[in-house]
Design an enzyme around this catalytic site. Structure first.
Site, PDB file in Angstrom:
ATOM      1  N   HIS A  63      -5.401  -5.460   8.028  1.00  0.00           N
ATOM      2  CA  HIS A  63      -4.722  -4.168   8.013  1.00  0.00           C
ATOM      3  C   HIS A  63      -5.423  -3.264   9.021  1.00  0.00           C
ATOM      4  CE1 HIS A  63      -1.937  -1.525   5.882  1.00  0.00           C
ATOM      5  NE2 HIS A  63      -2.837  -0.579   6.011  1.00  0.00           N
ATOM      6  N   HIS A  86       3.286  -0.762  10.847  1.00  0.00           N
ATOM      7  CA  HIS A  86       4.682  -0.759  10.389  1.00  0.00           C
ATOM      8  C   HIS A  86       5.670  -1.188  11.479  1.00  0.00           C
ATOM      9  CE1 HIS A  86       4.071   2.064   6.653  1.00  0.00           C
ATOM     10  NE2 HIS A  86       3.042   1.241   6.843  1.00  0.00           N
ATOM     11  N   HIS A 119      -4.078   2.988   2.101  1.00  0.00           N
ATOM     12  CA  HIS A 119      -3.335   3.895   1.204  1.00  0.00           C
ATOM     13  C   HIS A 119      -3.331   3.448  -0.263  1.00  0.00           C
ATOM     14  CE1 HIS A 119      -1.936   6.923   3.915  1.00  0.00           C
ATOM     15  NE2 HIS A 119      -1.480   6.020   4.773  1.00  0.00           N
ATOM     16  N   GLU A 123       0.812  -1.234   0.000  1.00  0.00           N
ATOM     17  CA  GLU A 123       0.000   0.000   0.000  1.00  0.00           C
ATOM     18  C   GLU A 123       0.840   1.276   0.000  1.00  0.00           C
ATOM     19  OE1 GLU A 123      -2.286   1.157   3.349  1.00  0.00           O
ATOM     20  OE2 GLU A 123      -0.572   1.093   4.695  1.00  0.00           O
ATOM     21  N   HIS A 137      -0.176  -2.515   8.838  1.00  0.00           N
ATOM     22  CA  HIS A 137      -0.602  -1.117   8.974  1.00  0.00           C
ATOM     23  C   HIS A 137       0.195  -0.311   9.995  1.00  0.00           C
ATOM     24  CE1 HIS A 137      -3.108   2.487   8.838  1.00  0.00           C
ATOM     25  NE2 HIS A 137      -3.328   2.393  10.135  1.00  0.00           N
TER      26      HIS A 137
HETATM   27 FE   LIG Z   1       1.255   1.061   5.619  1.00  0.00          FE
HETATM   28 FE   LIG Z   2      -2.206   1.445   6.232  1.00  0.00          FE
END
Ligand SMILES: [Fe+2]
Ligand SMILES: [Fe+2]
Length: 275
Positions: free
Chosen positions: A159, A187, A77, A48, A185
């Site tokens: 996510h 990270h 995203h 994403e 999501h």
């Molecule tokens: Fe991301």
């Molecule tokens: Fe995300």
């Protein structure tokens, strides 16, 4: 006959630093790190953020296809680069989250054929501290029921932001017979990988692939300025020539039950710069 399937999943690929370390991992480090051949592995990445931190251009999509990925998942995203709307319906291995309204372009789950087995992959968004998407609880059930008509092997990329929502969703998916639930999501890779109910390999978040010295792949200075002033400022990706790659390897038997899950994290320095 029991057959084990190796599934490698790489967390959110962020910009050029992420694409660079992913490419090098696949060509140079895969066997060394995982003790497996790339060809013997069903390979997935969340993309994403792959194009300059926001979305996925068609060119970058095609590069991932050329590198041998079997499936690409995404998240909130995925819509950020506008050309996504022109190619997503033809992008055979790309998923967008399933719990968008019904007529949204692209698809949210798909069954892939891999070494004489079928693997269903579902991409879902969470709702806690996120936009009010359709209920992942109801929609994932529909996808699982459809996939189960053809295969017991089901992988879910959830996510989502909140750890409790992710754990609860994994347990719910486990009761519905899902083989792997891997969170994305945030990270940030979590250290809680485990097998739930002798059925589902789970990790709250796989982490990301991108610049190692920034703030979840973004420039430190911009992040600091935004957080200290509360004023809006355009994010840019960090490019410090030091990269990190986060992923998991899950082994699933062809009856759909996960056997093991292992997380990995490698870093690399590119003193000559990232080209
Ligand atoms: Fe991301
Ligand atoms: Fe995300």
């Amino acid at each position: 006959m029991t057959q084990n399937i190796n599934i490698v999943f790489l967390g959110d690929v962020v910009g050029k630093p992420g694409r660079k370390i992913v490419k090098d991992f696949l060509t140079d480090d895969f066997e060394k790190v995982l003790g497996l051949k790339k060809e013997d592995t069903f390979l997935i990445a969340n993309v994403e953020n792959a194009s300059h931190g926001f979305g996925l251009t068609q060119k970058n999509y095609e590069d991932f296809v050329g590198q041998g990925f079997n499936c690409l998942t995404s998240g909130n995203h995925i819509w950020d680069k506008k050309d996504i709307f022109t190619y997503i319906d033809e992008a055979d291995i790309l998923l967008r989250p399933f719990n968008y309204p019904k007529d949204t372009k692209g698809i949210g789950y798909k069954i892939f054929e891999f070494k004489e087995v079928k693997i269903g992959v579902i991409n879902m968004l969470g709702r806690v501290f996120m936009s009010p998407y359709d209920s992942p609880w109801e929609t994932v059930k529909t996808a699982i029921e459809e996939i189960k008509k053809e295969t017991s092997i089901i992988f879910v990329d959830f996510h989502a932001e909140a750890t409790a929502e992710k754990i609860c969703f994994a347990k719910y998916c486990s009761d519905l017979g899902v083989s792997v639930v891997a969170g994305t999501h945030t990270h940030v890779q979590t250290a809680d990988e485990r097998i739930i109910n002798e059925q589902t390999a789970f990790i709250t978040d796989v982490g990301f692939c991108g610049d190692y010295n920034g703030v979840i792949g973004m420039e430190y200075e911009t992040s600091l300025h935004r957080l200290t002033t509360n004023l809006p400022e355009r994010f840019d990706i960090a490019q410090t020539n030091s990269c990190v790659l986060n992923g998991v390897l899950a082994v699933v038997s062809n009856d759909g039950k996960a056997k093991t899950i292992k997380r990995f994290c490698i870093t690399k320095n590119y003193e000559e710069g990232i080209k």
